[in-house]
Write a protein that holds these residues in place. Structure first.
Motif, mmCIF file in Angstrom:
data_model
loop_
_atom_site.group_PDB
_atom_site.id
_atom_site.type_symbol
_atom_site.label_atom_id
_atom_site.label_comp_id
_atom_site.label_asym_id
_atom_site.label_seq_id
_atom_site.Cartn_x
_atom_site.Cartn_y
_atom_site.Cartn_z
ATOM 1 N N THR A 148 -25.690 -23.486 -69.285
ATOM 2 C CA THR A 148 -25.912 -22.884 -67.791
ATOM 3 C C THR A 148 -24.330 -22.612 -67.282
ATOM 4 O O THR A 148 -24.637 -21.502 -66.729
ATOM 5 C CB THR A 148 -26.481 -24.136 -66.400
ATOM 6 O OG1 THR A 148 -27.751 -24.318 -67.976
ATOM 7 C CG2 THR A 148 -27.305 -22.934 -65.425
ATOM 8 N N ARG A 149 -23.485 -23.820 -66.786
ATOM 9 C CA ARG A 149 -22.014 -23.124 -66.638
ATOM 10 C C ARG A 149 -21.197 -21.868 -66.724
ATOM 11 O O ARG A 149 -20.844 -20.949 -66.965
ATOM 12 C CB ARG A 149 -21.311 -24.798 -66.475
ATOM 13 C CG ARG A 149 -19.767 -23.947 -65.681
ATOM 14 C CD ARG A 149 -19.302 -25.561 -65.869
ATOM 15 N NE ARG A 149 -18.825 -25.727 -67.298
ATOM 16 C CZ ARG A 149 -17.956 -24.556 -68.370
ATOM 17 N NH1 ARG A 149 -16.828 -24.340 -67.036
ATOM 18 N NH2 ARG A 149 -17.640 -25.246 -68.997
ATOM 19 N N ILE A 150 -21.106 -22.070 -68.587
ATOM 20 C CA ILE A 150 -20.760 -20.670 -69.077
ATOM 21 C C ILE A 150 -21.597 -19.316 -68.719
ATOM 22 O O ILE A 150 -21.096 -18.897 -68.635
ATOM 23 C CB ILE A 150 -21.032 -21.040 -71.241
ATOM 24 C CG1 ILE A 150 -19.891 -22.750 -70.705
ATOM 25 C CG2 ILE A 150 -19.794 -19.727 -71.408
ATOM 26 C CD1 ILE A 150 -19.862 -23.039 -72.251
ATOM 27 N N LEU A 151 -22.772 -19.671 -68.974
ATOM 28 C CA LEU A 151 -23.793 -18.980 -69.288
ATOM 29 C C LEU A 151 -24.054 -17.904 -67.768
ATOM 30 O O LEU A 151 -23.607 -16.411 -67.378
ATOM 31 C CB LEU A 151 -24.948 -18.588 -69.299
ATOM 32 C CG LEU A 151 -25.082 -18.566 -71.083
ATOM 33 C CD1 LEU A 151 -27.119 -18.582 -71.113
ATOM 34 C CD2 LEU A 151 -25.145 -17.286 -72.185
ATOM 35 N N GLY A 152 -23.540 -18.528 -66.340
ATOM 36 C CA GLY A 152 -22.847 -18.235 -65.209
ATOM 37 C C GLY A 152 -21.763 -17.326 -65.309
ATOM 38 O O GLY A 152 -22.265 -16.470 -64.624
ATOM 39 N N LEU A 153 -20.982 -17.695 -66.350
ATOM 40 C CA LEU A 153 -19.827 -17.010 -65.756
ATOM 41 C C LEU A 153 -20.095 -15.361 -66.052
ATOM 42 O O LEU A 153 -18.731 -14.855 -65.479
ATOM 43 C CB LEU A 153 -18.583 -17.819 -66.215
ATOM 44 C CG LEU A 153 -18.386 -19.345 -66.192
ATOM 45 C CD1 LEU A 153 -17.347 -19.619 -67.257
ATOM 46 C CD2 LEU A 153 -17.512 -19.189 -64.835
ATOM 47 N N GLY A 154 -20.822 -15.303 -66.998
ATOM 48 C CA GLY A 154 -20.871 -13.774 -67.334
ATOM 49 C C GLY A 154 -21.606 -13.036 -66.774
ATOM 50 O O GLY A 154 -22.087 -12.073 -66.949
ATOM 51 N N LEU A 155 -22.373 -13.534 -65.847
ATOM 52 C CA LEU A 155 -23.009 -12.966 -64.995
ATOM 53 C C LEU A 155 -22.876 -11.926 -63.741
ATOM 54 O O LEU A 155 -23.219 -11.057 -63.713
ATOM 55 C CB LEU A 155 -24.342 -14.188 -64.081
ATOM 56 C CG LEU A 155 -25.417 -14.463 -65.099
ATOM 57 C CD1 LEU A 155 -25.553 -15.694 -64.125
ATOM 58 C CD2 LEU A 155 -26.216 -14.148 -65.977
ATOM 59 N N PRO A 156 -22.175 -12.516 -63.310
ATOM 60 C CA PRO A 156 -21.417 -11.248 -62.620
ATOM 61 C C PRO A 156 -20.842 -10.020 -63.296
ATOM 62 O O PRO A 156 -21.215 -8.907 -62.911
ATOM 63 C CB PRO A 156 -20.207 -11.503 -61.809
ATOM 64 C CG PRO A 156 -19.680 -12.927 -61.390
ATOM 65 C CD PRO A 156 -21.198 -12.918 -63.176
#
Length: 423
Positions: free
Chosen positions: A99-107
Motif C-alpha cells: 500500500t505504501r509503495i503504490l501510494g507513492l505512484g498516485l500523484p
C-alpha cells in the motif's frame, strides 16, 4: 501485476490484493476529482471557446498533484488499519508495505489523468491510448525483473510489482504533460499561457470533480469492503477474489472508455445547445457498451476455467476463480451500463444525483448484501460476487431512469442554462 504475481506466488498475490482495497478506493475517488477537467474542457470546446480550454488544464494539473500527495500520505498509514479490519498479522504487514509503495505512484497517476482527460475533452483520445500502452509495457518489463529478482536485484514479490507500477505511473505523468505542452495547436488553446483568474470556472470544475469523486468513491468503497471480506475466508479465497475482480476491472475499462466518450459527446452537445444530439449520445453510449461486452460475457460463460488459469497455476485458486468468472458473465452488462450512464449524466451537467444513486446501490445494497451472503449465508466469495450483480443492477436502473427523467422533463431548460452560465 495480478497475472505475473499469480504465477509467481499465491501468497504474494494475496498481499497485493489486500493492498488494492484501500489504494483503489482512494485512487478512484481522486480520479473522480479530475473528471471536471474533461467535462468543462468538452463543453468549452463544443461551445467554440477554445482559448479558455488551456486554463482548465493549467488549473487541473497542480490540483491533481496536490490531491495525489494527500492520498500518498494516507497510504503510508502502516499495518494497523488492516489489523482493525480483522486481517491476520502476516497479511496486514505484507499488504501495508505494498500500500505504501503504490501510494507513492498516485500523484503521478493523477497528474497523468489531468492531461489525459484534457485531451479526451478535446476529442483527442489517441495520445492517452499510446501512453498507456507504453506504460503497460514498461510495467511488465519491470515486473519481470523486480518480482522474481535478477541482475543484482533481490526477489521482491508483491513489493516489486508495486514499485514497477509506481514507476510506470510517473512515466505517464511526465509524458502526458510533455504531450499537452507540445501540441501543434497549443496557441489555439492557450496551453502555455498562465490560466486567467476565473473563480466561477475553477469552482465549477472542482464541483463537478467533487461529485464524480464521491460517486466513484462510493462504488470503490463498496468493492473494497468486499475485498476485505474476502480476506476473512483465507489467503486462497483472497487470491481468487483478486483474480476475479481483476478480470472484471479489466473488462470494465471498456465501459470506462465508452463512458468517457459518452460524457464528452454529451458535453459537446450541451455546449452548442443541441438537445437532441445530447440525448442520442447518452443512449448510444449505453447500447455500444452492451454490444462490446456481450461477446466477452459469452466467452466467460463458455470457458471460465481457461480465463482463471491465465492468472494462476494453483489448482485450488484456479477452481475458485473460475466460479467467479461465471458470475461475471452476468455482471458485465449491468456494471458497464451504470458506468456509462453516470458519465452521460455528468456530461449533461448533473452534479450530485449520480453520486447519491450510486451510493444507494453500492453502499446501501451491495455492501450489506455481500456481508450477509458471504459470511452469514456461507457462500463465501461467490456470495460477494452475487452482491456485486445486485448492486450493479440497482445502480444501472436508477441512473437510466434519472437520465430519462431529465430528457423528458426539462432538457431544454438545462441546456440553455448550461450555455448561458459561465463555464
Amino acid at each position: 501485476d495480478v497475472i505475473m504475481l499469480g504465477h509467481y506466488s499465491s501468497g504474494e498475490l494475496a498481499f497485493y490484493s489486500l493492498a488494492q482495497g484501500p489504494v483503489s478506493t482512494l485512487m478512484l475517488a481522486a480520479l473522480g476529482l479530475q473528471m471536471g477537467v474533461m467535462i468543462v474542457a468538452s463543453q468549452l470546446h463544443g461551445a467554440g471557446r477554445d482559448a479558455e480550454c488551456g486554463g482548465v488544464w493549467r488549473r487541473g494539473l497542480p490540483y491533481a498533484l496536490a490531491t495525489g500527495l494527500l492520498v500518498a500520505a494516507i497510504c503510508a498509514a502502516g499495518p494497523q488499519p488492516f489489523r482493525w479490519m480483522g486481517q491476520e498479522e502476516g497479511l496486514a504487514v505484507g499488504a501495508a508495505e505494498v500500500t505504501r509503495i503504490l501510494g507513492l505512484g498516485l500523484p503521478g497517476y493523477l497528474g497523468y489523468l489531468a492531461s489525459g482527460y484534457f485531451l479526451e475533452g478535446l476529442k483527442r483520445p489517441w495520445p492517452a491510448t499510446w501512453l498507456m500502452l507504453a506504460a503497460n509495457l514498461l510495467n511488465a518489463g519491470l515486473n519481470a525483473w523486480w518480482i522474481g529478482g535478477g541482475l543484482g536485484v533481490p526477489p521482491m514479490g508483491a513489493a516489486g510489482a508495486a514499485w514497477a507500477t509506481t514507476a510506470a505511473r510517473w512515466f505517464l505523468c511526465i509524458a502526458g504533460v510533455l504531450w499537452v505542452w507540445n501540441l501543434r495547436d497549443h496557441a489555439r488553446f492557450r496551453i502555455r499561457e498562465p490560466a486567467r483568474p476565473d473563480r466561477a470556472g475553477a469552482a465549477r470544475q472542482r464541483r463537478l470533480g467533487y461529485a464524480a469523486g464521491l460517486s466513484i468513491g462510493f462504488e470503490a468503497f463498496g468493492f473494497s469492503a468486499l475485498n476485505v471480506m474476502s480476506g476473512w475466508f483465507g489467503a486462497e479465497a483472497l487470491a481468487a477474489y483478486a483474480i476475479g475482480i481483476n478480470i472484471l476491472g479489466t473488462v470494465f475499462m471498456i465501459a470506462l472508455g465508452v463512458g468517457a466518450a459518452t460524457s464528452v459527446r454529451v458535453g459537446h452537445a450541451v455546449g452548442r445547445g443541441d438537445a437532441d444530439d445530447a440525448e442520442v449520445a447518452g443512449w448510444t453510449g449505453l447500447g455500444l457498451d452492451v454490444l462490446l461486452v456481450a461477446p466477452i460475457a459469452f466467452a466467460f460463460a463458455i470457458v471460465p476455467l481457461g480465463f482463471a488459469g491465465f492468472y494462476t497455476g494453483d489448482p485450488a485458486v484456479r477452481a475458485a476463480a473460475a466460479v467467479l468468472v461465471l458470475w461475471m458473465a452476468t455482471i458485465l452488462p449491468f456494471d458497464g451500463a451504470q458506468a456509462v450512464m453516470s458519465n452521460a449524466l455528468r456530461g449533461w451537467g448533473e452534479t450530485w444525483a449520480p453520486s447519491l444513486l450510486q451510493g444507494a446501490a453500492y453502499i446501501g445494497v451491495m455492501m450489506p448484501l455481500g456481508w450477509w451472503l458471504g459470511s452469514r449465508a456461507g457462500f463465501g466469495v461467490s456470495g460477494l460476487f452475487a452482491a456485486i450483480l445486485v448492486g450493479s443492477i440497482v445502480s444501472s436502473v436508477l441512473l437510466c431512469l434519472r437520465f430519462r427523467f431529465l430528457v423528458r422533463r426539462d432538457r431544454n431548460k438545462i441546456l440553455r442554462a448550461a450555455v448561458r452560465t459561465p463555464l
